[in-house]
Design a protein around this motif. Structure first.
Motif, PDB file in Angstrom:
ATOM      1  N   ASN A 109       0.743  -1.040   0.051  1.00 28.65           N
ATOM      2  CA  ASN A 109      -0.147  -0.126   0.131  1.00 28.65           C
ATOM      3  C   ASN A 109       0.882   1.073  -0.350  1.00 28.65           C
ATOM      4  O   ASN A 109       2.031   1.156   0.114  1.00 28.65           O
ATOM      5  CB  ASN A 109      -0.887  -0.026   1.152  1.00 28.65           C
ATOM      6  CG  ASN A 109      -0.429   0.215   2.512  1.00 28.65           C
ATOM      7  OD1 ASN A 109       0.306   1.306   2.670  1.00 28.65           O
ATOM      8  ND2 ASN A 109      -0.869  -0.479   3.440  1.00 28.65           N
ATOM      9  N   MET A 143       2.816   3.197   7.527  1.00 31.33           N
ATOM     10  CA  MET A 143       3.138   1.834   7.508  1.00 31.33           C
ATOM     11  C   MET A 143       3.955   1.261   7.198  1.00 31.33           C
ATOM     12  O   MET A 143       4.796   0.546   7.766  1.00 31.33           O
ATOM     13  CB  MET A 143       1.841   1.381   6.868  1.00 31.33           C
ATOM     14  CG  MET A 143       0.233   1.180   7.636  1.00 31.33           C
ATOM     15  SD  MET A 143      -0.665   0.368   6.547  1.00 31.33           S
ATOM     16  CE  MET A 143      -0.083  -1.535   6.829  1.00 31.33           C
ATOM     17  N   SER A 180      -4.573   1.767   1.262  1.00 31.18           N
ATOM     18  CA  SER A 180      -4.311   0.519   2.061  1.00 31.18           C
ATOM     19  C   SER A 180      -5.248  -0.725   1.461  1.00 31.18           C
ATOM     20  O   SER A 180      -5.951  -0.363   0.492  1.00 31.18           O
ATOM     21  CB  SER A 180      -5.171   0.838   3.810  1.00 31.18           C
ATOM     22  OG  SER A 180      -6.675   1.047   3.319  1.00 31.18           O
ATOM     23  N   ILE A 181      -5.004  -1.831   1.880  1.00 28.61           N
ATOM     24  CA  ILE A 181      -5.599  -2.983   1.148  1.00 28.61           C
ATOM     25  C   ILE A 181      -6.576  -3.608   2.082  1.00 28.61           C
ATOM     26  O   ILE A 181      -5.928  -4.203   2.948  1.00 28.61           O
ATOM     27  CB  ILE A 181      -4.312  -3.864   0.699  1.00 28.61           C
ATOM     28  CG1 ILE A 181      -3.451  -3.223  -0.296  1.00 28.61           C
ATOM     29  CG2 ILE A 181      -5.037  -5.113   0.122  1.00 28.61           C
ATOM     30  CD1 ILE A 181      -2.052  -3.722  -0.698  1.00 28.61           C
ATOM     31  N   ALA A 211       5.190  -7.166   2.378  1.00 34.53           N
ATOM     32  CA  ALA A 211       4.633  -6.675   3.556  1.00 34.53           C
ATOM     33  C   ALA A 211       3.070  -6.359   3.559  1.00 34.53           C
ATOM     34  O   ALA A 211       2.821  -5.488   3.876  1.00 34.53           O
ATOM     35  CB  ALA A 211       5.455  -5.840   4.048  1.00 34.53           C
ATOM     36  N   PHE A 225      -0.626  -8.673   4.365  1.00 29.72           N
ATOM     37  CA  PHE A 225      -1.381  -9.920   4.804  1.00 29.72           C
ATOM     38  C   PHE A 225      -1.892 -10.730   3.727  1.00 29.72           C
ATOM     39  O   PHE A 225      -2.104 -12.102   3.815  1.00 29.72           O
ATOM     40  CB  PHE A 225      -2.034  -9.888   5.888  1.00 29.72           C
ATOM     41  CG  PHE A 225      -1.852 -11.173   6.906  1.00 29.72           C
ATOM     42  CD1 PHE A 225      -3.231 -12.029   6.711  1.00 29.72           C
ATOM     43  CD2 PHE A 225      -1.190 -11.778   7.574  1.00 29.72           C
ATOM     44  CE1 PHE A 225      -3.026 -13.094   7.394  1.00 29.72           C
ATOM     45  CE2 PHE A 225      -0.985 -12.787   7.951  1.00 29.72           C
ATOM     46  CZ  PHE A 225      -2.204 -13.735   8.030  1.00 29.72           C
ATOM     47  N   ILE A 271       4.140 -12.076   4.165  1.00 26.11           N
ATOM     48  CA  ILE A 271       4.178 -12.045   5.533  1.00 26.11           C
ATOM     49  C   ILE A 271       3.038 -12.944   5.897  1.00 26.11           C
ATOM     50  O   ILE A 271       3.348 -13.784   6.953  1.00 26.11           O
ATOM     51  CB  ILE A 271       3.966 -10.746   5.999  1.00 26.11           C
ATOM     52  CG1 ILE A 271       2.686 -10.028   5.650  1.00 26.11           C
ATOM     53  CG2 ILE A 271       5.121  -9.619   5.857  1.00 26.11           C
ATOM     54  CD1 ILE A 271       2.307  -8.888   6.435  1.00 26.11           C
ATOM     55  N   THR A 285      -7.216 -10.578  11.829  1.00 27.12           N
ATOM     56  CA  THR A 285      -6.868  -9.434  10.731  1.00 27.12           C
ATOM     57  C   THR A 285      -7.768  -8.509  11.054  1.00 27.12           C
ATOM     58  O   THR A 285      -8.295  -8.236  12.316  1.00 27.12           O
ATOM     59  CB  THR A 285      -7.136 -10.290   9.226  1.00 27.12           C
ATOM     60  OG1 THR A 285      -6.979  -9.114   8.438  1.00 27.12           O
ATOM     61  CG2 THR A 285      -8.731 -10.460   9.062  1.00 27.12           C
ATOM     62  N   THR A 286      -7.673  -7.531  10.260  1.00 25.40           N
ATOM     63  CA  THR A 286      -8.479  -6.156  10.442  1.00 25.40           C
ATOM     64  C   THR A 286      -9.818  -6.145  10.211  1.00 25.40           C
ATOM     65  O   THR A 286     -10.562  -6.155  11.270  1.00 25.40           O
ATOM     66  CB  THR A 286      -7.666  -5.107   9.407  1.00 25.40           C
ATOM     67  OG1 THR A 286      -7.805  -5.723   8.132  1.00 25.40           O
ATOM     68  CG2 THR A 286      -6.436  -4.807  10.043  1.00 25.40           C
ATOM     69  N   THR A 331     -11.892  -9.284   5.024  1.00 23.59           N
ATOM     70  CA  THR A 331     -10.689  -9.903   4.465  1.00 23.59           C
ATOM     71  C   THR A 331     -10.469 -11.417   5.336  1.00 23.59           C
ATOM     72  O   THR A 331      -9.168 -12.023   4.844  1.00 23.59           O
ATOM     73  CB  THR A 331      -9.528  -8.942   4.985  1.00 23.59           C
ATOM     74  OG1 THR A 331      -9.281  -8.981   6.528  1.00 23.59           O
ATOM     75  CG2 THR A 331      -9.482  -7.605   4.574  1.00 23.59           C
ATOM     76  N   VAL A 340      -7.341  -0.496   8.469  1.00 24.04           N
ATOM     77  CA  VAL A 340      -5.816  -0.736   8.482  1.00 24.04           C
ATOM     78  C   VAL A 340      -5.468   0.669   8.728  1.00 24.04           C
ATOM     79  O   VAL A 340      -4.602   0.681   9.673  1.00 24.04           O
ATOM     80  CB  VAL A 340      -5.561  -1.117   6.984  1.00 24.04           C
ATOM     81  CG1 VAL A 340      -4.133  -1.130   6.773  1.00 24.04           C
ATOM     82  CG2 VAL A 340      -5.919  -2.655   6.618  1.00 24.04           C
ATOM     83  N   GLY A 368      -2.852 -10.508  11.563  1.00 25.06           N
ATOM     84  CA  GLY A 368      -3.191 -10.500  10.104  1.00 25.06           C
ATOM     85  C   GLY A 368      -3.073  -9.290   9.403  1.00 25.06           C
ATOM     86  O   GLY A 368      -3.916  -8.819   8.551  1.00 25.06           O
ATOM     87  N   ALA A 409       0.423  -6.132   8.417  1.00 20.28           N
ATOM     88  CA  ALA A 409       1.399  -5.605   8.716  1.00 20.28           C
ATOM     89  C   ALA A 409       1.524  -4.312   9.682  1.00 20.28           C
ATOM     90  O   ALA A 409       2.533  -4.229  10.349  1.00 20.28           O
ATOM     91  CB  ALA A 409       2.241  -5.271   7.183  1.00 20.28           C
TER      92      ALA A 409
END
Ligand SMILES: O=C(O)C[C@H]1NC(=O)NC1=O
Length: 244
Positions: A10, A15, A44-45, A76, A78, A97, A116-117, A121, A148, A180, A182
């Motif tokens: 991203n 980050m 962000s992803i 980097a 997830f 990662i 995770t976030t 996801t 994220v 989950g 980076a």
């Protein structure tokens, strides 16, 4: 000198700094860690769409690394975006990662759980566990429900993440927890103290995995699936891409 390039797929510099700190903290003293973000891509992803749009930028960073003699790469994010394509471009090892964190967790107990976030996801994490052949070790995938880019904005992130990890471990009776995202890298030590179980940050795990592969003089096999891509034209927005 060993040179490892850590690519944050991203485009958020904060980050990338967080990620650089985690990689630098574990890499060997003689190893150079270069952490970058692509100039183009999502901030962000958090969706399949974001992940797809991050891949051209990731590949631009890998191609630049190849031109400058980088020995190995960490992806980097997830979702491990563009991992297979990156391995086709790279001479050295490329480790994501998520793969590194999941595989590392399997050394530490019978099962791990992932936090995770965003809930959306979680499926991707299951897909990756399947891709990496560790589904039988993965007891569950949970989320902290923090976007994220809010991880380092929300003053309650550590409390929320500690609670989410504790309930994930309890719900799954898991032996370890995989972070989950980076963006959680800088919270790993605090979470470990709070939870009293192994907490795996994929940035550290992947960096050390690349370091060890390079130390063993092991690199991506270029004879088969991960050979350089066949030459062809790429048009429109991709016209800056050339066959390597
Ligand atoms: O998929 C996620 O939620 C986390 C993932 N997104 C991102 O921008 N960096 C990551 O590690």
């Amino acid at each position: 000198t060993v040179r490892i390039k850590v690519v944050n797929p991203n485009t958020s510099a904060a980050m990338t700094r967080n990620i650089h700190g985690a990689a630098r903290a574990v890499a060997a003293p003689g190893t150079t860690i270069e952490a970058t973000s692509p100039a183009m891509g999502p901030a962000s992803i958090e969706s399949h769409y974001d992940e797809a749009l991050s891949v051209p930028g990731v590949l631009t960073e890998i191609a630049a690394g190849e031109r400058s003699g980088v020995d190995g790469y960490v992806l980097a994010c997830f979702g491990d975006p563009g991992l297979d394509a990156a391995r086709e471009l790279a001479t050295g090892p490329v480790v994501g990662i998520a793969e590194a964190a999941m595989r590392t967790a399997t050394y530490l107990g019978r099962t791990f759980t992932v936090v995770t976030t965003l809930a959306r996801t979680r499926g991707r994490a299951w897909d990756l566990a399947e891709r990496y052949g560790v589904t039988k070790f993965c007891a569950g995938v949970h989320d902290v429900d923090i976007p994220v880019l809010e991880l380092d904005q929300d003053p309650d992130t550590l409390r929320k993440l500690t609670e989410a990890c504790a309930s994930a471990i309890a719900a799954d009776d898991a032996d370890a927890v995989v972070l989950g995202c980076a963006g959680m890298a800088d919270l790993c030590a605090d979470l470990t103290k709070a939870l009293g179980v192994p907490v795996i940050d994929g940035v550290r795990a992947a960096t050390l995995q690349v370091q060890s592969l390079i130390t063993m003089a092991l690199a991506t096999d270029k004879r088969g699936e991960y050979a350089k891509p066949p030459a062809k034209a790429y048009s429109g927005l991709l016209s800056t891409f050339t066959s390597p």
